[in-house]
Design a protein around this motif. Sequence first.
Motif, short mmCIF file in Angstrom:
data_model
loop_
_atom_site.label_atom_id
_atom_site.label_comp_id
_atom_site.label_asym_id
_atom_site.label_seq_id
_atom_site.Cartn_x
_atom_site.Cartn_y
_atom_site.Cartn_z
N ASP A 179 0.81 -1.00 0.91
CA ASP A 179 -0.15 0.07 -0.08
C ASP A 179 0.81 1.53 0.21
N ALA A 180 2.11 1.66 -0.04
CA ALA A 180 3.23 2.23 -0.14
C ALA A 180 3.80 2.73 -1.50
N ASP A 181 3.36 1.44 -2.36
CA ASP A 181 4.37 2.27 -3.44
C ASP A 181 3.05 2.14 -4.48
N LYS A 182 4.17 3.67 -5.16
CA LYS A 182 3.55 5.10 -5.79
C LYS A 182 3.39 4.24 -7.20
N PHE A 183 4.07 3.50 -7.80
CA PHE A 183 4.42 2.44 -8.69
C PHE A 183 4.83 1.03 -9.24
N CYS A 184 3.59 0.34 -9.58
CA CYS A 184 3.97 -1.02 -9.66
C CYS A 184 5.30 -1.24 -9.81
N PRO A 185 5.73 -2.00 -9.01
CA PRO A 185 7.39 -2.61 -8.59
C PRO A 185 7.57 -3.66 -10.07
#
Length: 200
Positions: A179-185
């Motif tokens: 939930d902290a990712d701004k972009f999909c890794p």
Amino acid sequence: MSDAWNQRLRLIRFRRKRERSTFREELRILPKSLIWMCVGLYVLALIIGIAVNLHNMQTGDDIFPDNSLRGQPFLSCLGLAGAVTGVAIFLTIFILTLGYVYRDAKRRDMHAGLWTLLVLILSPAYLFIGLIIYLLVREPLPYACPQCAATVSARFNFCPNCKCNLHPACPQCQREVSDADKFCPYCAAELAHPKAAPEA
Ligand SMILES: [Zn+2]
Ligand SMILES: [Zn+2]
């Protein structure tokens, strides 16, 4: 290692970062009875060892470490106490490690008995490799729901209190993201967090 396994480990690591427990707090989950049992066994071993040593000194049987110290009961007993202490420290660390793994696995909703057995079986031959494996793959502790702050198990997919999706997936590649990712890794798609809450 499979892709799914790597994804899972990444998320486990991510959630565990929020567990800011100190070594001292971790020690607190050890059962008190186990600690007292170790202390009691240590004292008992000291008393029995020294008593037998002193007794043998008078009867002429073998003493610690060999007959060269026969005329010096203090040095002999001091050496024996040192040896007993060394063995006791090693055994105590081993027993407390097992106790810790059992208690910790239990509060993380993992198979406590199986993990304790694994550490126990691996330890004599591979020292603490079982413990290291356990520490790497253990599940996160129950944590606060990012939306309503209710405590949720790391195994839940949705918050039972507010229906928040606890395992958000990337809309483009469908893989689980934190939930902290701004972009999909995995595919770099931008992730929207309409209900993002500040970090707990
Ligand atoms: Zn919730
Ligand atoms: Zn993606």
